[in-house]
Enzyme design. Structure first.
Site, PDB file in Angstrom:
ATOM      1  N   GLY A 196      -4.200  -1.974   5.697  1.00  0.00           N
ATOM      2  CA  GLY A 196      -4.039  -3.868   4.914  1.00  0.00           C
ATOM      3  C   GLY A 196      -4.641  -3.727   4.664  1.00  0.00           C
ATOM      4  O   GLY A 196      -5.184  -5.301   4.137  1.00  0.00           O
ATOM      5  N   ARG A 197      -4.699  -4.623   6.422  1.00  0.00           N
ATOM      6  CA  ARG A 197      -4.872  -6.082   7.053  1.00  0.00           C
ATOM      7  C   ARG A 197      -6.110  -6.731   5.998  1.00  0.00           C
ATOM      8  O   ARG A 197      -7.586  -7.100   6.592  1.00  0.00           O
ATOM      9  CB  ARG A 197      -5.352  -6.285   8.414  1.00  0.00           C
ATOM     10  CG  ARG A 197      -6.247  -5.123   9.366  1.00  0.00           C
ATOM     11  CD  ARG A 197      -5.397  -4.876  10.822  1.00  0.00           C
ATOM     12  NE  ARG A 197      -5.633  -3.584  11.310  1.00  0.00           N
ATOM     13  CZ  ARG A 197      -5.218  -2.624  11.873  1.00  0.00           C
ATOM     14  NH1 ARG A 197      -3.981  -2.598  10.833  1.00  0.00           N
ATOM     15  NH2 ARG A 197      -6.055  -2.173  12.343  1.00  0.00           N
ATOM     16  N   HIS A 255      -3.863 -32.845  18.032  1.00  0.00           N
ATOM     17  CA  HIS A 255      -2.995 -34.277  18.696  1.00  0.00           C
ATOM     18  C   HIS A 255      -1.849 -33.477  18.887  1.00  0.00           C
ATOM     19  O   HIS A 255      -0.260 -33.672  18.911  1.00  0.00           O
ATOM     20  CB  HIS A 255      -2.275 -34.483  17.403  1.00  0.00           C
ATOM     21  CG  HIS A 255      -3.121 -36.181  17.151  1.00  0.00           C
ATOM     22  ND1 HIS A 255      -3.874 -37.411  17.619  1.00  0.00           N
ATOM     23  CD2 HIS A 255      -4.690 -35.228  16.454  1.00  0.00           C
ATOM     24  CE1 HIS A 255      -4.766 -38.043  17.265  1.00  0.00           C
ATOM     25  NE2 HIS A 255      -5.450 -36.857  16.593  1.00  0.00           N
ATOM     26  N   GLU A 277      -4.310  -6.565  15.541  1.00  0.00           N
ATOM     27  CA  GLU A 277      -3.447  -5.917  14.618  1.00  0.00           C
ATOM     28  C   GLU A 277      -4.987  -4.092  15.150  1.00  0.00           C
ATOM     29  O   GLU A 277      -4.299  -3.414  14.657  1.00  0.00           O
ATOM     30  CB  GLU A 277      -2.805  -5.134  13.907  1.00  0.00           C
ATOM     31  CG  GLU A 277      -1.825  -4.090  12.860  1.00  0.00           C
ATOM     32  CD  GLU A 277      -1.106  -4.549  11.200  1.00  0.00           C
ATOM     33  OE1 GLU A 277      -0.223  -4.849  11.849  1.00  0.00           O
ATOM     34  OE2 GLU A 277      -1.852  -3.720  10.322  1.00  0.00           O
ATOM     35  N   LYS A 280       0.272  -1.331   0.110  1.00  0.00           N
ATOM     36  CA  LYS A 280       0.131   0.528  -0.038  1.00  0.00           C
ATOM     37  C   LYS A 280       0.590   1.173  -0.025  1.00  0.00           C
ATOM     38  O   LYS A 280       0.847   2.023  -0.941  1.00  0.00           O
ATOM     39  CB  LYS A 280      -0.838   0.040   1.635  1.00  0.00           C
ATOM     40  CG  LYS A 280      -1.803   1.119   1.481  1.00  0.00           C
ATOM     41  CD  LYS A 280      -2.743   0.615   2.576  1.00  0.00           C
ATOM     42  CE  LYS A 280      -3.795   1.706   2.861  1.00  0.00           C
ATOM     43  NZ  LYS A 280      -4.684   2.054   3.977  1.00  0.00           N
ATOM     44  N   GLU A 330      10.656  -4.341   4.279  1.00  0.00           N
ATOM     45  CA  GLU A 330      10.918  -5.922   4.283  1.00  0.00           C
ATOM     46  C   GLU A 330      10.728  -6.327   2.161  1.00  0.00           C
ATOM     47  O   GLU A 330      10.683  -6.770   1.645  1.00  0.00           O
ATOM     48  CB  GLU A 330       9.897  -6.819   4.954  1.00  0.00           C
ATOM     49  CG  GLU A 330      10.390  -6.783   6.120  1.00  0.00           C
ATOM     50  CD  GLU A 330       9.376  -5.453   7.011  1.00  0.00           C
ATOM     51  OE1 GLU A 330       9.099  -4.954   6.248  1.00  0.00           O
ATOM     52  OE2 GLU A 330       9.122  -6.244   8.076  1.00  0.00           O
ATOM     53  N   LYS A 341      10.028  -0.457  14.216  1.00  0.00           N
ATOM     54  CA  LYS A 341      10.281  -0.250  12.490  1.00  0.00           C
ATOM     55  C   LYS A 341      11.755   0.743  12.471  1.00  0.00           C
ATOM     56  O   LYS A 341      12.935   0.323  12.037  1.00  0.00           O
ATOM     57  CB  LYS A 341       9.449   0.121  11.855  1.00  0.00           C
ATOM     58  CG  LYS A 341       7.624  -1.393  11.776  1.00  0.00           C
ATOM     59  CD  LYS A 341       7.881  -0.701  10.350  1.00  0.00           C
ATOM     60  CE  LYS A 341       6.277  -1.409  10.090  1.00  0.00           C
ATOM     61  NZ  LYS A 341       5.552  -0.200   9.345  1.00  0.00           N
TER      62      LYS A 341
HETATM   63  O1  F6P Z   1       2.526  -3.597   9.855  1.00  0.00           O
HETATM   64  C1  F6P Z   1       2.205  -3.135   9.598  1.00  0.00           C
HETATM   65  C2  F6P Z   1       1.715  -2.990   8.296  1.00  0.00           C
HETATM   66  O2  F6P Z   1       1.278  -1.773   7.656  1.00  0.00           O
HETATM   67  C3  F6P Z   1       0.475  -2.920   7.782  1.00  0.00           C
HETATM   68  O3  F6P Z   1      -0.420  -2.760   8.637  1.00  0.00           O
HETATM   69  C4  F6P Z   1      -0.015  -3.492   6.604  1.00  0.00           C
HETATM   70  O4  F6P Z   1      -0.505  -4.650   6.225  1.00  0.00           O
HETATM   71  C5  F6P Z   1       1.663  -4.009   6.876  1.00  0.00           C
HETATM   72  O5  F6P Z   1       1.977  -3.282   7.519  1.00  0.00           O
HETATM   73  C6  F6P Z   1       2.318  -4.029   5.132  1.00  0.00           C
HETATM   74  O6  F6P Z   1       2.263  -2.651   4.758  1.00  0.00           O
HETATM   75  P1  F6P Z   1       1.857  -1.979   3.606  1.00  0.00           P
HETATM   76  O7  F6P Z   1       1.309  -2.476   2.442  1.00  0.00           O
HETATM   77  O8  F6P Z   1       1.797  -1.316   3.099  1.00  0.00           O
HETATM   78  O9  F6P Z   1       3.076  -2.168   2.414  1.00  0.00           O
END
Ligand code: F6P
Length: 523
Positions: A269-270, A386, A355, A209, A215, A513
């Site tokens: 995002g979620r 199990h 979250e 987003k 990452e 972060k």
């Molecule tokens: O971990 C925080 C967060 O902002 C989530 O809410 C989101 O889904 C994820 O990082 C990824 O964010 P982006 O889509 O901006 O890479």
């Protein structure tokens, strides 16, 4: 208009629930069933292909009435209408929360800052449809003229968990494309994925987003380098697609503007799998099935908006969660889908829930003095039996459980399915009823272990009285999956409203972060 700020503990219903808890806390589910033969009829909800049985909860009609009174006192109905109509209920980020608009089947305008967002949603859906058809049919060719065989979704959190959970859940409906997910910044993750792939037949969907997530950008950069070992810059446009709100960052990265799918800041995002973030779902199962997923979710949205609270699935699930968290002091909830396809559902719901509702400051900015967000966990049954069911049956913690099962299996393996569902109902029954001293005594006697009775008896007793919800669904279809996910999304909303917190920001992920950036920059 913003959400109201009402402290739940100051409502009349909360005080009544506290008194009521004292009356009910030691009553056993067995007695509740003995006292009321119509309990299941009373405490269940039918909705399309769903049957929700919440009778095996430590509740009476009075509990349900008072919980609904609590929902009324915190003005849940008003909050629901603000949620669906685009009010900026994500106040701390000054944003509307409109993942529901992504799946609406209605044509009524939905306004954000006085602009109807439906036309751009339709346009994005049509872009997803055209693109998925092109790739699936083989008309979209890689830079050497070969068809695409593999898709890699590169994203993390909401840009990974939702699509990867749904692609797994709908594996039965999948086409020939192999869909992979790279999320962790651990370089071994990306290299383990790349080693199976050929650059000329692979399409990379970079989902972020913000397009600033460390990452995702690190993984995407490594992948691009790997790709350019055997291709030139000009080939990138045939193999790299992005989903983002941040157009300039995507084009700076080297992705063509025509290869960018939109995202909007009114989608968290979620909660974004319904948006182009779900592109890998549409690629995996085809747009028709993706559309079915959206329809299923929109049906749950309508149910949530319109059903009376006592027959409203997200409202009832949300209120029961409040009952256990705030009155029984339970701290975790386990989600147990009796379907291997749904093995990732709990991990997905963990982000959605934790979250959103992992907050300790209320909508007035004051520290709360009551419990909020639960710890969500779980995995597929029967494997869970199990692993950790021992603790749920005989441990010291009260862990409410959601059992999700299907009437029909997809491959029609009757013997397997009958055994699976026998376990599903067996666990629910065992948790509710338990096994008394007398029953254990008789059992041991029957097994000829008379001499062991005294030593073994206490260890073989099951107290029972463990609450469960049974969510029985006809069949795992894209539509039913859409409804199921939407039900849990709205449950989170209901709980956030009652706890008087802001569910749609996530400032809690920032500090770690920042620290990581500082530590890395010193290297
Ligand atoms: O971990 C925080 C967060 O902002 C989530 O809410 C989101 O889904 C994820 O990082 C990824 O964010 P982006 O889509 O901006 O890479």
């Amino acid at each position: 208009m913003a959400l109201k700020s009402i402290n739940p503990t100051k409502t009349n219903a909360w005080l009544e629930l506290k008194k009521h808890f004292e009356e009910i806390k030691n009553i056993h589910l067995k007695d509740l069933f003995n006292d009321d033969k119509k309990r299941q009829e009373k405490f269940s909800i039918n909705f399309n292909d769903f049957f929700i049985d919440f009778s095996k909860n430590r509740i009476t009609q009075k509990t349900v009435n008072q919980l609904i009174e609590l929902a009324n006192e915190v003005e849940l109905k008003d909050a629901i209408s603000k949620y669906f109509s685009g009010n900026k209920i994500n106040k701390t980020e000054n944003r509307a929360v409109l993942h529901t608009a992504l799946r609406t089947q209605k044509n009524e305008p939905i306004l954000v800052d006085n602009t109807d967002i439906l036309p751009e949603i339709k346009q994005a859906l049509s872009k997803i449809e055209t693109f998925s058809n092109q790739v699936i049919s083989g008309n979209w060719k890689g830079h050497t003229g070969e068809k695409i065989t593999d898709i890699v979704n590169v994203g993390i959190g909401g840009s990974d968990l939702g699509p990867s959970m749904v692609v797994d859940a709908l594996k039965y409906y999948k086409n020939h494309l192999n869909v992979h997910f790279v999320s962790n910044i651990d370089g071994d993750h990306v290299h383990e994925t790349l080693k199976k792939l050929h650059p000329e037949t692979t399409l990379f969907v970079i989902v972020s987003k913000t397009f600033t997530t460390q990452e995702t950008i690190t993984n995407a950069t490594t992948i691009r380098k790997w790709f350019l070992n055997s291709a030139n810059e000009n080939a990138v446009k045939k193999h790299f697609i992005a989903v983002s709100t941040n157009l300039s960052a995507v084009t700076d990265f080297g992705i063509e503007e025509s290869n960018i799918f939109p995202m909007w800041n009114w989608v968290g995002g979620r909660f974004s799998l319904w948006s182009p973030v779900g592109l890998s779902i549409s690629l995996a199962v085809g747009f028709k099935n993706f559309k079915e997923l959206l329809i299923g979710a929109s049906e749950m949205d309508e149910h949530f908006k319109n059903a009376p609270f006592e027959k409203n699935i997200p409202v009832i699930l949300g209120l029961l969660g409040i009952w256990y968290t705030n009155f029984f002091n339970s701290e975790t909830e386990v989600i147990l889908p009796y379907s291997q396809y749904l093995n990732k559902l709990s991990a997905y719901l963990q982000q959605a829930n934790m979250e959103s509702n992992g907050k300790s400051v209320d909508r007035n900015g004051a520290k709360v003095n009551y419990q909020t967000g639960n710890v969500i966990w779980g995995s597929a049954g029967t494997n869970s039996q199990h692993a950790y069911m021992q603790l749920i049956h005989q441990g010291t913690k009260l862990i409410p459980a959601d059992f999700i099962g299907f009437e029909e299996s997809l491959y029609g393996e009757k013997e397997h399915h009958d055994k699976l569902m026998a376990n599903f109902y067996g666990q629910i029954q065992a948790l509710a009823k338990g096994k008394t001293k007398e029953e254990v005594h008789l059992d041991l006697k029957f097994q000829g272990k008379i001499n062991d009775i005294e030593t073994l008896l206490p260890f073989k007793v099951f107290e029972g009285n463990k609450p469960t919800n049974t969510i029985l669904i006809k069949k795992l279809t894209p539509r039913n999956l859409g409804s199921l996910i939407a039900a849990y999304e709205h449950k989170i909303f209901v709980q956030g409203i009652i706890w008087n917190i802001f569910s749609f920001d996530q400032f809690g992920v920032e500090l770690g972060k920042e620290m990581a950036h500082k530590i890395y920059s010193k290297k």
